[in-house]
Design a protein around this motif. Structure first.
Motif, mmCIF file in Angstrom:
data_model
loop_
_atom_site.group_PDB
_atom_site.id
_atom_site.type_symbol
_atom_site.label_atom_id
_atom_site.label_comp_id
_atom_site.label_asym_id
_atom_site.label_seq_id
_atom_site.Cartn_x
_atom_site.Cartn_y
_atom_site.Cartn_z
ATOM 1 N N CYS A 124 -12.780 -42.963 -6.420
ATOM 2 C CA CYS A 124 -14.084 -42.502 -6.888
ATOM 3 C C CYS A 124 -13.892 -41.085 -7.397
ATOM 4 O O CYS A 124 -12.991 -40.384 -6.944
ATOM 5 N N CYS A 134 -20.073 -39.591 -9.217
ATOM 6 C CA CYS A 134 -18.971 -40.539 -9.023
ATOM 7 C C CYS A 134 -18.345 -40.989 -10.336
ATOM 8 O O CYS A 134 -17.378 -41.746 -10.341
ATOM 9 N N LYS A 200 -23.220 -50.749 -1.649
ATOM 10 C CA LYS A 200 -23.229 -49.355 -1.203
ATOM 11 C C LYS A 200 -24.588 -48.765 -1.562
ATOM 12 O O LYS A 200 -24.955 -48.682 -2.731
ATOM 13 N N PHE A 205 -27.578 -41.120 5.149
ATOM 14 C CA PHE A 205 -26.561 -41.040 6.193
ATOM 15 C C PHE A 205 -25.196 -40.574 5.682
ATOM 16 O O PHE A 205 -24.237 -40.524 6.444
ATOM 17 N N ARG A 210 -20.826 -35.147 2.742
ATOM 18 C CA ARG A 210 -20.935 -34.217 1.613
ATOM 19 C C ARG A 210 -20.378 -32.845 2.012
ATOM 20 O O ARG A 210 -19.778 -32.151 1.204
ATOM 21 N N ARG A 221 -27.653 -40.128 -6.277
ATOM 22 C CA ARG A 221 -26.816 -41.172 -6.889
ATOM 23 C C ARG A 221 -27.600 -42.459 -7.133
ATOM 24 O O ARG A 221 -27.031 -43.543 -7.168
ATOM 25 N N LYS A 252 -22.097 -50.792 3.098
ATOM 26 C CA LYS A 252 -22.083 -49.395 3.515
ATOM 27 C C LYS A 252 -23.419 -48.732 3.199
ATOM 28 O O LYS A 252 -23.916 -48.911 2.084
HETATM 29 C C1 PBG Z 1 -18.025 -41.537 -2.499
HETATM 30 C C2 PBG Z 1 -18.143 -41.733 -1.035
HETATM 31 C C3 PBG Z 1 -19.144 -41.266 -0.183
HETATM 32 C C4 PBG Z 1 -18.821 -41.696 1.087
HETATM 33 C C5 PBG Z 1 -17.629 -42.386 0.998
HETATM 34 N N1 PBG Z 1 -17.237 -42.431 -0.327
HETATM 35 C C6 PBG Z 1 -20.280 -40.365 -0.430
HETATM 36 C C7 PBG Z 1 -21.329 -40.725 -1.355
HETATM 37 O O1 PBG Z 1 -21.396 -41.820 -1.909
HETATM 38 O O2 PBG Z 1 -22.153 -39.844 -1.565
HETATM 39 C C8 PBG Z 1 -19.613 -41.424 2.318
HETATM 40 C C9 PBG Z 1 -18.933 -41.737 3.586
HETATM 41 C C10 PBG Z 1 -19.586 -41.183 4.784
HETATM 42 O O3 PBG Z 1 -20.730 -40.707 4.756
HETATM 43 O O4 PBG Z 1 -18.938 -41.210 5.842
HETATM 44 N N2 PBG Z 1 -16.690 -41.251 -2.864
#
Ligand code: PBG
Length: 327
Positions: A124, A134, A200, A205, A210, A221, A252
């Motif tokens: 990503c 992303c 996703k 959460f 971040r 997003r 997720k």
């Molecule tokens: C994006 C990504 C995210 C997480 C994993 N891969 C963040 C997002 O989409 O903002 C979040 C994982 C977590 O909160 O533990 N590369």
């Protein structure tokens, strides 16, 4: 003497002793089903704490290697690597640079643990772009789906060349699985597996994550991650990813989306994984730190719940620690 009646059902018989309960258990945790997400940061000489994720750090290359060895010795199924580069730009150039932090770390980790566990990389752009999205942006500031696919193809090749055995496609671009699969196959990386973060959701959460990756994102997003209210669409996304050739699909976050997880698990022909994300871990840590819940019991129950809902494997920041409890 009483008459013939249906004997009273006594489910408690199966709860009478620890051994009986173990024998009757429908769901168990295994260290091999756990994957540890890990962060490696360029340009630091000591691991850095992440305040919203107690016990989780931004690793140096050396501390990462040591922690991966621990994970392998604990018997984990794998590690999922995230890189935090020193320099970010609009295209996320560091993501495709063979010397970039994530690719360099992947080479180091693969050399260190070989096949003892599955070395996985986050695919990503958000850690690498200066705007924190992303994908790459079009002139109007929108995330450009198809231009991003080209970047993902290059990123996949860089990661596969570095020794990643499984790529975690977490960017939620349409067509990303097919695009990455064809790029890998064309270059001979036919054995590199694809985990699609299929369902996703745009989730609150992810907050602590971040901080973990020093995210530069200012907006949200929601034009690519899913609306939390959409259950049927989760199944749609997973079905599309399977058709595009995903080797495993992911739901997720986990805890707030167990219904989606159960739906996907009911029909999937590939392994179904779930990610217990940073905010889920943070809630448990915060409550436990206040003495409001039993930390170990709450972690175990949260993971059992995710398995029970249908996850074959779970990404969890607690993975190595939990594996120690399972010995
Ligand atoms: C994006 C990504 C995210 C997480 C994993 N891969 C963040 C997002 O989409 O903002 C979040 C994982 C977590 O909160 O533990 N590369």
């Amino acid at each position: 003497m009483t008459h013939h009646t249906v004997p009273m059902q006594r489910p408690r018989r199966l709860r009478s002793t620890p051994a009986m309960r173990q024998l009757a258990a429908e769901t168990r945790l295994h260290s091999r089903d756990l994957v540890l997400p890990m962060f490696v940061r360029e340009g630091i000489t000591e691991p850095r704490a992440i305040s919203s994720m107690p016990g989780v750090v931004q690793h140096t290359m050396d501390s990462l290697r040591a922690a991966v060895v621990d994970a392998a010795e604990a018997g984990l199924g794998g590690v999922m690597l995230f890189g935090i580069p020193e320099h970010r730009d609009a295209m996320g150039s560091a993501a495709t640079d063979p010397a970039g932090v994530l690719n360099a770390a992947t080479r180091a980790v693969a050399a260190e643990v070989g096949d003892a566990l599955v070395v996985q990389t986050d695919l990503c752009l958000d850690e690498f772009t200066d705007h924190g999205h992303c994908g790459v942006l079009a002139g109007d500031g929108a995330v450009d789906n198809d231009a991003t696919l080209k970047r993902y193809q290059d990123m996949a090749l860089a990661q596969a060349a570095s020794g990643a055995q499984l790529l975690g496609l977490s960017g939620m671009m349409d067509g990303q699985v097919a695009a990455v699969r064809s790029a890998l196959d064309e270059q001979g990386y036919t054995d590199t597996a694809i985990l699609a973060y299929s369902a996703k959701y745009a989730s609150a959460f992810y907050g602590p994550f971040r901080e973990a990756v020093d995210s530069q994102l200012t907006g949200d997003r929601r034009t690519y991650q899913m609306d939390p209210g959409n259950r049927r669409e989760g199944l749609r996304e997973a079905t599309l990813d399977m058709a595009e050739g995903a080797d495993a699909v992911m739901v997720k976050p986990a805890m707030s989306y167990l219904d989606v997880l159960a739906d996907v698990a009911a029909v999937s022909t590939v392994p179904v994984w779930a990610y217990q994300v940073s905010g889920e871990a943070a809630m448990i840590e915060a409550a436990a730190a206040n003495g409001w819940i039993d930390r170990e019991a709450a972690i175990t129950e949260s993971l059992i719940g995710i398995r029970r809902a249908g996850a074959d494997a779970i990404l969890s920041y607690f993975a190595t620690e939990v594996a120690g409890w399972l010995r």
